[in-house]
Structure formats: C-alpha cells, structure tokens
Design a protein around this motif. Structure first.
Motif, mmCIF file in Angstrom:
data_model
loop_
_atom_site.group_PDB
_atom_site.id
_atom_site.type_symbol
_atom_site.label_atom_id
_atom_site.label_comp_id
_atom_site.label_asym_id
_atom_site.label_seq_id
_atom_site.Cartn_x
_atom_site.Cartn_y
_atom_site.Cartn_z
ATOM 1 N N ILE A 32 -58.783 -21.276 42.538
ATOM 2 C CA ILE A 32 -59.218 -21.430 43.925
ATOM 3 C C ILE A 32 -59.298 -20.053 44.566
ATOM 4 C CG2 ILE A 32 -58.685 -22.427 46.188
ATOM 5 C CD1 ILE A 32 -57.013 -24.561 44.682
ATOM 6 N N VAL A 33 -60.421 -19.795 45.228
ATOM 7 C CA VAL A 33 -60.584 -18.546 45.965
ATOM 8 C C VAL A 33 -60.876 -18.875 47.423
ATOM 9 C CG1 VAL A 33 -61.426 -17.281 43.941
ATOM 10 C CG2 VAL A 33 -63.074 -18.341 45.501
ATOM 11 N N GLU A 34 -60.489 -17.968 48.281
ATOM 12 C CA GLU A 34 -60.793 -18.102 49.698
ATOM 13 C C GLU A 34 -61.968 -17.194 49.999
ATOM 14 O OE1 GLU A 34 -58.409 -17.309 53.808
ATOM 15 O OE2 GLU A 34 -57.354 -18.426 52.232
ATOM 16 N N THR A 35 -62.846 -17.644 50.888
ATOM 17 C CA THR A 35 -64.004 -16.854 51.269
ATOM 18 C C THR A 35 -64.067 -16.722 52.784
ATOM 19 O OG1 THR A 35 -66.421 -16.706 51.173
ATOM 20 C CG2 THR A 35 -65.480 -18.909 51.210
ATOM 21 N N CYS B 72 -65.146 -31.100 52.941
ATOM 22 C CA CYS B 72 -64.978 -31.082 51.494
ATOM 23 C C CYS B 72 -66.240 -31.605 50.828
ATOM 24 C CB CYS B 72 -63.779 -31.927 51.079
ATOM 25 S SG CYS B 72 -63.527 -31.962 49.294
ATOM 26 N N THR C 148 -62.408 -26.898 53.297
ATOM 27 C CA THR C 148 -61.682 -26.137 54.304
ATOM 28 C C THR C 148 -60.234 -26.582 54.285
ATOM 29 O OG1 THR C 148 -62.195 -27.719 56.060
ATOM 30 C CG2 THR C 148 -63.711 -25.854 55.791
ATOM 31 N N GLU C 149 -59.383 -25.655 54.631
ATOM 32 C CA GLU C 149 -57.951 -25.943 54.724
ATOM 33 C C GLU C 149 -57.377 -25.076 55.837
ATOM 34 O OE1 GLU C 149 -54.568 -26.911 51.478
ATOM 35 O OE2 GLU C 149 -55.581 -24.990 51.208
ATOM 36 N N ASN D 205 -59.691 -22.277 56.925
ATOM 37 C CA ASN D 205 -60.160 -21.354 55.898
ATOM 38 C C ASN D 205 -61.045 -22.088 54.902
ATOM 39 O OD1 ASN D 205 -58.578 -19.089 56.842
ATOM 40 N ND2 ASN D 205 -56.803 -20.189 56.064
ATOM 41 N N THR D 206 -62.128 -21.425 54.501
ATOM 42 C CA THR D 206 -63.033 -22.007 53.508
ATOM 43 C C THR D 206 -62.599 -21.557 52.127
ATOM 44 O OG1 THR D 206 -64.868 -21.986 55.095
ATOM 45 C CG2 THR D 206 -65.443 -22.171 52.762
ATOM 46 N N LYS D 207 -62.551 -22.516 51.204
ATOM 47 C CA LYS D 207 -62.123 -22.236 49.838
ATOM 48 C C LYS D 207 -63.093 -22.868 48.857
ATOM 49 C CE LYS D 207 -57.295 -21.958 51.207
ATOM 50 N NZ LYS D 207 -55.925 -22.348 50.911
ATOM 51 N N GLY E 105 -63.042 -24.041 44.685
ATOM 52 C CA GLY E 105 -62.118 -24.160 43.568
ATOM 53 C C GLY E 105 -62.510 -25.209 42.544
ATOM 54 N N LYS F 219 -68.368 -16.826 46.329
ATOM 55 C CA LYS F 219 -67.343 -16.347 47.252
ATOM 56 C C LYS F 219 -67.928 -15.335 48.217
ATOM 57 C CE LYS F 219 -63.089 -13.714 47.279
ATOM 58 N NZ LYS F 219 -62.219 -12.886 46.502
#
Length: 127
Positions: free
Chosen positions: A4-7, A50, A83-84, A87-89, A91, A127
C-alpha cells in the motif's frame, strides 16, 4: 502481505492514473467496483471512497489455471484505490503470498512473482 502506498493525488486522479498504468503494463481492467458509491446507494453511511480494479493478464492467468484450476477463485488480481482519514492510498494483496497460501507449486511461485512485480509497478506508477 499487503503493498500500500499513499499518494498526494486526489482519489479520482489516482483512479484514472491506475487504470492507465494497468494498460501500460500489458494488463486489462476487467471491472471496477465502486464500493463507496455502492454502500452509500444502499443507505449505508460510508464516508470513505474505494474503487476495486479487477486486473488481468490473460497469459499469466492461463498459466495459473493450467497449473491448478482451483486457483480461478483467486483471480483476477485486485488493486484498490481508497481513502482513509482524508488520505488517498493505492494497494493490493501481494500475489506471491496469496498464491503460496493456496498452493506450494514452484511454477506458481514464479508466475506470482512476475505478476507481483508488474502490479507493484502499476501502483508505483499511479502514485
């Protein structure tokens, strides 16, 4: 088990860029499930976004299925943009660990490794 990466991109931009990265790496997008919208349409209070992208490389899928037909239940690969807490992720569940949990076949491990490398490249590119 997860990659999982955050962008810094918006959810919509990350979703668009992921779809382009999938195509760029020789895979196809079979379906996109907009889980956030679906839940809200069903009357569930769900604040996050999502989208689950079902992606596939037909050649790799055929190799997996010819090795062990039961693994059709693990296909296609899924990459999510979500989103969490603002923050957008982006994964995925790593294919190597997932398939090795289902089969100890050495040939499958190599196929899964190739798919994992490509799907991680897609995530990183988006990303």
């Amino acid at each position: 088990m997860y990659y999982i990466v955050e962008t810094r991109k918006s959810f919509n931009q990350a979703s668009t860029d992921l779809e382009l990265a999938v195509i760029h790496h020789g895979f196809g997008v079979l379906c996109v499930h907009d889980l956030g919208t679906t839940l809200r349409d069903k009357g569930i209070a769900f604040d996050e976004e999502c989208k689950i992208f079902e992606v596939c490389n037909p050649g790799q899928a055929a190799k997996v299925l010819s090795t062990d037909m039961r693994l059709n239940m693990a296909l296609p690969c899924r990459i999510s943009v979500f989103t969490e807490k603002g923050n957008t992720k982006i994964g995925l569940i790593k294919p190597v660990q997932m398939l090795l949990a289902l089969s100890q076949d050495v040939a499958l491990a190599q196929i899964a490794k190739e798919v994992e490398e490509k799907t991680i490249q897609m995530v990183d590119e988006a990303k």
